[in-house]
Structure formats: structure tokens, C-alpha cells
Design a protein around this motif. Structure first.
Motif, PDB file in Angstrom:
ATOM      1  N   ALA A  80     -55.228 -20.302  33.877  1.00 29.70           N
ATOM      2  CA  ALA A  80     -54.279 -19.870  32.843  1.00 29.70           C
ATOM      3  C   ALA A  80     -53.971 -18.381  32.973  1.00 29.70           C
ATOM      4  N   VAL A  81     -54.996 -17.559  33.150  1.00 26.57           N
ATOM      5  CA  VAL A  81     -54.783 -16.114  33.310  1.00 26.57           C
ATOM      6  C   VAL A  81     -54.024 -15.849  34.609  1.00 26.57           C
ATOM      7  N   LYS A  82     -54.338 -16.589  35.655  1.00 21.09           N
ATOM      8  CA  LYS A  82     -53.656 -16.435  36.948  1.00 21.09           C
ATOM      9  C   LYS A  82     -52.151 -16.646  36.803  1.00 21.09           C
ATOM     10  N   ASN A  83     -51.745 -17.526  35.920  1.00 21.77           N
ATOM     11  CA  ASN A  83     -50.325 -17.857  35.758  1.00 21.77           C
ATOM     12  C   ASN A  83     -49.570 -16.954  34.782  1.00 21.77           C
ATOM     13  N   GLU A 128     -44.994 -10.417  42.237  1.00 23.28           N
ATOM     14  CA  GLU A 128     -44.677  -9.157  41.566  1.00 23.28           C
ATOM     15  C   GLU A 128     -45.716  -8.058  41.795  1.00 23.28           C
ATOM     16  N   TYR A 129     -46.889  -8.401  42.319  1.00 27.01           N
ATOM     17  CA  TYR A 129     -47.942  -7.397  42.488  1.00 27.01           C
ATOM     18  C   TYR A 129     -48.620  -7.533  43.848  1.00 27.01           C
ATOM     19  N   ASP A 130     -49.229  -6.413  44.265  1.00 30.15           N
ATOM     20  CA  ASP A 130     -49.891  -6.340  45.566  1.00 30.15           C
ATOM     21  C   ASP A 130     -51.412  -6.399  45.455  1.00 30.15           C
ATOM     22  N   ILE A 131     -51.940  -5.892  44.348  1.00 28.47           N
ATOM     23  CA  ILE A 131     -53.376  -5.658  44.180  1.00 28.47           C
ATOM     24  C   ILE A 131     -53.783  -6.098  42.777  1.00 28.47           C
ATOM     25  N   ILE A 132     -55.032  -6.531  42.638  1.00 29.81           N
ATOM     26  CA  ILE A 132     -55.612  -6.828  41.325  1.00 29.81           C
ATOM     27  C   ILE A 132     -56.747  -5.839  41.079  1.00 29.81           C
ATOM     28  N   ILE A 133     -56.732  -5.238  39.897  1.00 32.42           N
ATOM     29  CA  ILE A 133     -57.783  -4.298  39.504  1.00 32.42           C
ATOM     30  C   ILE A 133     -58.387  -4.798  38.197  1.00 32.42           C
ATOM     31  N   SER A 134     -59.666  -4.526  38.004  1.00 33.65           N
ATOM     32  CA  SER A 134     -60.323  -4.985  36.788  1.00 33.65           C
ATOM     33  C   SER A 134     -61.491  -4.076  36.438  1.00 33.65           C
ATOM     34  N   GLY A 163     -64.473  -8.618  33.090  1.00 37.24           N
ATOM     35  CA  GLY A 163     -63.142  -8.735  33.676  1.00 37.24           C
ATOM     36  C   GLY A 163     -63.198  -9.243  35.106  1.00 37.24           C
ATOM     37  N   TRP A 164     -64.248  -8.851  35.822  1.00 33.79           N
ATOM     38  CA  TRP A 164     -64.396  -9.291  37.210  1.00 33.79           C
ATOM     39  C   TRP A 164     -64.556 -10.801  37.307  1.00 33.79           C
ATOM     40  N   LEU A 165     -65.148 -11.420  36.282  1.00 29.82           N
ATOM     41  CA  LEU A 165     -65.373 -12.864  36.301  1.00 29.82           C
ATOM     42  C   LEU A 165     -64.062 -13.638  36.361  1.00 29.82           C
ATOM     43  N   LEU A 166     -62.989 -13.061  35.844  1.00 33.34           N
ATOM     44  CA  LEU A 166     -61.655 -13.665  35.935  1.00 33.34           C
ATOM     45  C   LEU A 166     -60.888 -13.126  37.140  1.00 33.34           C
ATOM     46  N   LEU A 193     -58.903 -13.875  44.935  1.00 28.71           N
ATOM     47  CA  LEU A 193     -59.223 -14.739  46.065  1.00 28.71           C
ATOM     48  C   LEU A 193     -58.179 -15.842  46.221  1.00 28.71           C
ATOM     49  N   ALA A 194     -57.816 -16.489  45.116  1.00 29.71           N
ATOM     50  CA  ALA A 194     -56.815 -17.573  45.162  1.00 29.71           C
ATOM     51  C   ALA A 194     -55.434 -17.060  45.580  1.00 29.71           C
ATOM     52  N   GLN A 195     -55.089 -15.841  45.151  1.00 28.68           N
ATOM     53  CA  GLN A 195     -53.781 -15.273  45.461  1.00 28.68           C
ATOM     54  C   GLN A 195     -53.775 -14.510  46.785  1.00 28.68           C
ATOM     55  N   LYS A 196     -54.939 -14.406  47.404  1.00 32.95           N
ATOM     56  CA  LYS A 196     -55.087 -13.641  48.657  1.00 32.95           C
ATOM     57  C   LYS A 196     -54.633 -12.184  48.469  1.00 32.95           C
ATOM     58  N   LYS A 197     -55.078 -11.602  47.354  1.00 29.83           N
ATOM     59  CA  LYS A 197     -54.770 -10.210  47.018  1.00 29.83           C
ATOM     60  C   LYS A 197     -56.059  -9.391  47.039  1.00 29.83           C
TER      61      LYS A 197
END
Length: 169
Positions: free
Chosen positions: A29-32, A38-44, A49-52, A58-62
Motif C-alpha cells: 500500500a505504501v509502495k503504491n 517519479e523518483y530515483d532514490i528512497i530515503i528513510s 521507517g526502514w521496515l517499510l 528492493l521491489a522498485q530496484k531503487k
């Protein structure tokens, strides 16, 4: 949009993690909430926050960037004078994490006062990137000391008032 019903403290991620199906539903749900194009990188920030964020990256290959206590980062890092709202420590990232022009999605478990999110936005901006938005499982917009962010906050569950405590029957 509610993904699940929490049986205990509804704004604590541990109730989501207890069962694989709610954990998977929450991550998906959060992934969607934001389009991966629209983005290149994920930061948390921080551990919850890292748990999500990490499974989504990994799923988005980012690339996944943990924003954390500068004392725990092994390479050269840049920090901010702002401190996280929970452990009262500065927030930092490695200096080579954000490339000029990078579009960054921030993911956390809850949007509360947004002090940590604001500190991370400053870090990303100082490195030449921009934060597209904040994706969270829970949003607490009713908090009186909440800071305004220069990006949208999208959440699965937004509480208009403090949730009632769980009272077993």
C-alpha cells in the motif's frame, strides 16, 4: 483508505509486522502511494521507517538511503543542525548518497510532527536533490506542533483526532 484494522495501538507499526499478510499489505500500500517513475532514490529515517522503505526500494530496484545518527555512519557524511524528534540526535547521510538533480521519495511509518522529515529534506536539498514527497503508513495531522513540509504527505491511514486506546473486552 484503510489497509487493515489494528487491534492495539493503531499508530504503532508493530501490530502490522506481527502477521506476514498485514506486513505485506502495508508495504504494498505504501509502495503504491507514489509512482516509481517519479523518483530515483528512497530515503528513510530511523529503524521503523526502514521496515517499510527497504522492501519497497528492493521491489522498485531503487537505492535505499538510511538517514540516521551521524555517529553510526561509516563513511564521510553530511548532517543537519536539526535533530530528530524521537531520540533528539542529529540526522545525517553519506555525502555520496544524493547526486545533483536526484528526485527522492521519503518513506516513514508515521507522519507526526514532521521535524525529522524536515531535517531530511534539508539534507537532500543541500546535496542538490529534491524530495518528491513523504509516504507513510499513518498520518497524524491533528498534532498542534506539526511543521509544514514543502512536499506532499501521502498516507494509508490519516487520523483526524487522537485514536482511542485499545480496551480489551
Amino acid at each position: 483508505m484503510a489497509v487493515f484494522v489494528a487491534k492495539h495501538n493503531p499508530i504503532d507499526i508493530t501490530t502490522v509486522l506481527e502477521k506476514p499478510n498485514t506486513n505485506e499489505q502495508a508495504v504494498n500500500a505504501v509502495k503504491n502511494l507514489f509512482c516509481p517513475d517519479e523518483y530515483d532514490i528512497i530515503i528513510s529515517p530511523g529503524a521503523r521507517g526502514w521496515l517499510l522503505a527497504q522492501p519497497i526500494a528492493l521491489a522498485q530496484k531503487k537505492p535505499f538511503i538510511p538517514a540516521r545518527d551521524p555517529e553510526k555512519l561509516p563513511r564521510e557524511h553530511i548532517g543537519t543542525g536539526s535533530i530528530s524528534e524521537y531520540d533528539r540526535k542529529p540526522i545525517a547521510i553519506h555525502t555520496d548518497n544524493i547526486l545533483l538533480g536526484a528526485k527522492v521519495l521519503m518513506i516513514d511509518d508515521v507522519a507526526a510532527t514532521c521535524g525529522t522529515a524536515k531535517a531530511i529534506i534539508e539534507l537532500v536539498k543541500n546535496q542538490g536533490g529534491s524530495v518528491l514527497g513523504l509516504a507513510t503508513l499513518y498520518d497524524l495531522p491533528y498534532l498542534p506542533d506539526r511543521v509544514e513540509l514543502p512536499c506532499p504527505i501521502r498516507s494509508i491511514v490519516a487520523y483526524e483526532e487522537p485514536p482511542k486506546p485499545y480496551m480489551p473486552a
